[in-house]
Write a protein that holds these residues in place. Sequence first.
Motif, mmCIF file in Angstrom:
data_model
loop_
_atom_site.group_PDB
_atom_site.id
_atom_site.type_symbol
_atom_site.label_atom_id
_atom_site.label_comp_id
_atom_site.label_asym_id
_atom_site.label_seq_id
_atom_site.Cartn_x
_atom_site.Cartn_y
_atom_site.Cartn_z
ATOM 1 N N LEU A 4 0.833 -1.206 0.000
ATOM 2 C CA LEU A 4 0.000 0.000 0.000
ATOM 3 C C LEU A 4 0.868 1.256 0.000
ATOM 4 N N CYS A 5 1.935 1.223 0.787
ATOM 5 C CA CYS A 5 2.864 2.357 0.826
ATOM 6 C C CYS A 5 3.482 2.578 -0.549
ATOM 7 N N TYR A 6 3.873 1.474 -1.193
ATOM 8 C CA TYR A 6 4.504 1.605 -2.506
ATOM 9 C C TYR A 6 3.513 2.132 -3.549
ATOM 10 N N CYS A 7 2.292 1.637 -3.521
ATOM 11 C CA CYS A 7 1.274 2.109 -4.465
ATOM 12 C C CYS A 7 1.000 3.600 -4.261
ATOM 13 N N PHE A 8 0.991 4.047 -3.000
ATOM 14 C CA PHE A 8 0.768 5.462 -2.706
ATOM 15 C C PHE A 8 1.927 6.304 -3.237
#
Length: 309
Positions: free
Chosen positions: A299-303
């Motif tokens: 999720l952090c990477y997608c953000f």
Amino acid sequence: MNFLLIIVGLILLVLGGNWLLKSAVALSLKLNISKVVIGMTVVSFATSAPELIVSINAALNNSSDLALGNVIGSNIANLGLVLGITLLLGSIKVEKTFYKIDWPVMIIATGLLFWFLANDKVILRYEGIVLVAFLVIFIVYLLRSQKNIDLEELEDGTDIAGFKIVLFLIIGGLGLWGGSELLINGATALAKDFGVTERVIGVTIVSIGTSIPELAASIVAVIKKEKAISLGNLIGSNIFNILAVIGITSIITPISLTDNRLLTSDIYWMLGISLIILPLVLLPKKYKLNWKDGTLLLLCYCFFIYLTL
């Protein structure tokens, strides 16, 4: 044609990851070296070769933002994307050396890169020498301190003859390098068709492409239940990306930062996702990462990608 390059590149990367992992496990048996050490040296070095090649070529062609973006984006992808996906496939038990040696070295390396860039927005030749010297000291310490660690039971067939180990290392490394080159060339050509900036190409398309060797090696490691190599490979790759890739590239030619967003945004993401790994390892269950941690990292990477684009 660009899509064909991407497909062929992916195939070579998966095959290369399998050959490289097989030789790495056999090498750890031959030399009586911890599999974690092998993962952080042999495997991580070979899977980081694409970053080194791309960064040197980019810097020599006056595309320093691409060289820096490649390394910074790749380090973010290694922990956010690659580790995230790996954890979705299975939990990883973390060795105590992670917070005693591996993680601190990764944070120090990240801090050095930030300091050198924040000082004058240039990685000079002597700063590159400092980075490479730090890497050499780290490797020597790693090998001396862990060489006598007992190995776990290895799978059948890992006791390979010496010449075959070398052959698998060469074939695996070439497969990863060649696959990455094809993937990067195809993906970069597609990105340029849409008028994307050099910095965005570096921290997204190119960094993801050069991180696919780590993803391939890590997935193969999980499938073969060699998860110590999987985590060690990622941490070692991040350390190698900064100390060796940036270090060697800046020794050959100074790396100048042009796009300030690499310094005001991207490098903070790299530092942040590196810092968050420690509490994930220690909380709530010590020395173990699972699918929940993987979901958070993804999720952090997608953000990050969303904000970058």
